[in-house]
Design a protein around this motif. Sequence first.
Motif, PDB file in Angstrom:
ATOM      1  N   SER A   1       0.738  -1.077  -0.052  1.00 54.96           N
ATOM      2  CA  SER A   1      -0.025  -0.062  -0.011  1.00 54.96           C
ATOM      3  C   SER A   1       0.998   1.287  -0.049  1.00 54.96           C
ATOM      4  N   TYR A   2       1.888   1.327   0.789  1.00 57.87           N
ATOM      5  CA  TYR A   2       2.881   2.355   0.933  1.00 57.87           C
ATOM      6  C   TYR A   2       3.485   2.720  -0.502  1.00 57.87           C
ATOM      7  N   ILE A   3       3.837   1.559  -1.211  1.00 58.37           N
ATOM      8  CA  ILE A   3       4.719   1.934  -2.436  1.00 58.37           C
ATOM      9  C   ILE A   3       3.388   2.108  -3.849  1.00 58.37           C
ATOM     10  N   GLY A   4       2.200   1.801  -3.254  1.00 62.05           N
ATOM     11  CA  GLY A   4       1.222   2.007  -4.291  1.00 62.05           C
ATOM     12  C   GLY A   4       0.923   0.911  -5.262  1.00 62.05           C
ATOM     13  N   VAL A   5       0.860  -0.270  -4.897  1.00 58.03           N
ATOM     14  CA  VAL A   5       0.824  -1.553  -5.660  1.00 58.03           C
ATOM     15  C   VAL A   5      -0.176  -2.396  -4.873  1.00 58.03           C
ATOM     16  N   THR A   6      -0.651  -3.317  -5.567  1.00 52.17           N
ATOM     17  CA  THR A   6      -1.415  -4.569  -4.772  1.00 52.17           C
ATOM     18  C   THR A   6      -0.670  -5.525  -4.178  1.00 52.17           C
ATOM     19  N   PRO A   7      -1.031  -6.018  -3.210  1.00 53.35           N
ATOM     20  CA  PRO A   7      -0.189  -7.203  -2.518  1.00 53.35           C
ATOM     21  C   PRO A   7       0.406  -8.185  -3.300  1.00 53.35           C
ATOM     22  N   GLU A   8      -0.537  -8.446  -4.497  1.00 56.13           N
ATOM     23  CA  GLU A   8      -0.250  -9.476  -5.284  1.00 56.13           C
ATOM     24  C   GLU A   8       0.853  -9.130  -6.374  1.00 56.13           C
ATOM     25  N   PHE A   9       0.925  -7.856  -6.595  1.00 60.04           N
ATOM     26  CA  PHE A   9       2.033  -7.243  -7.448  1.00 60.04           C
ATOM     27  C   PHE A   9       3.220  -7.372  -6.478  1.00 60.04           C
ATOM     28  N   PHE A  10       3.193  -7.023  -5.405  1.00 68.01           N
ATOM     29  CA  PHE A  10       4.328  -6.689  -4.468  1.00 68.01           C
ATOM     30  C   PHE A  10       4.730  -8.125  -4.596  1.00 68.01           C
ATOM     31  N   SER A  11       4.196  -9.072  -4.316  1.00 75.98           N
ATOM     32  CA  SER A  11       4.858 -10.267  -4.062  1.00 75.98           C
ATOM     33  C   SER A  11       5.549 -10.950  -5.452  1.00 75.98           C
ATOM     34  N   GLN A  12       5.262 -10.626  -6.464  1.00 77.15           N
ATOM     35  CA  GLN A  12       5.552 -10.870  -7.689  1.00 77.15           C
ATOM     36  C   GLN A  12       6.946 -10.232  -7.933  1.00 77.15           C
ATOM     37  N   MET A  13       6.661  -8.876  -7.776  1.00 80.53           N
ATOM     38  CA  MET A  13       7.862  -7.840  -7.708  1.00 80.53           C
ATOM     39  C   MET A  13       9.003  -8.383  -6.821  1.00 80.53           C
ATOM     40  N   LYS A  14       8.772  -8.811  -5.866  1.00 79.01           N
ATOM     41  CA  LYS A  14       9.863  -9.160  -4.799  1.00 79.01           C
ATOM     42  C   LYS A  14      10.565 -10.504  -5.313  1.00 79.01           C
TER      43      LYS A  14
END
Length: 202
Positions: A181-194
């Motif tokens: 939320s802080y970086i402005g993406v969905t949790p799903e996108f965040f997991s994929q990005m990491k």
Amino acid sequence: MKFQQQHMHEYVIKNIQRHIEPTEEETQIFSSLAIIKTVKRKELLLTEGDLARHQFFVISGCLRTYTIDAGGKEHVLMFAPEDWWCSGDLYSFLSGQKSVNNLEALEPTVLLQISKNNLDILYKRAPKFERFFRILFQNAFVFHQNRINAGLSKPAEGRYDLFTEAYPGLENRIPQKYIASYIGVTPEFFSQMKASMFRRKS
């Protein structure tokens, strides 16, 4: 408990001494106007529609400032782990307007709290502190300005890098959905990005 509170006040004074050099009398005035407060996880210190009436210094634990949009979605604006100051809504605190933000404890948290009224008393009795809080508010403005600029100009990975720079070690303590939320993406996108970042590094 008295000894513990004295130790907590000394911890705050060390933070203050980064910008000003208060005398022993001035630090005693400050300590007399501030209180130690313990809050539970998920406890709200400020709710949208209320006035932000306090400055908080985090001795242990972590806070998050967030807003809720018209669709009911939360947007994390900032975190305040140990050694951070926070009001929840600086505009509300300075202007007396109702807050548009919420301030919540993400962990059991110990705070030093000083009210706006007591801050005005502090400025009169120990004027040196007015300079400290002016620096504090200026730094908060710069922090949020840089955050807005990053949101407009940097990709998600760049915003994540800025998060880890601003809050070293915090990622291991708080739910990833709040970082997303802080970086402005969905949790799903965040997991994929990491996962993608990890693969590139390995």
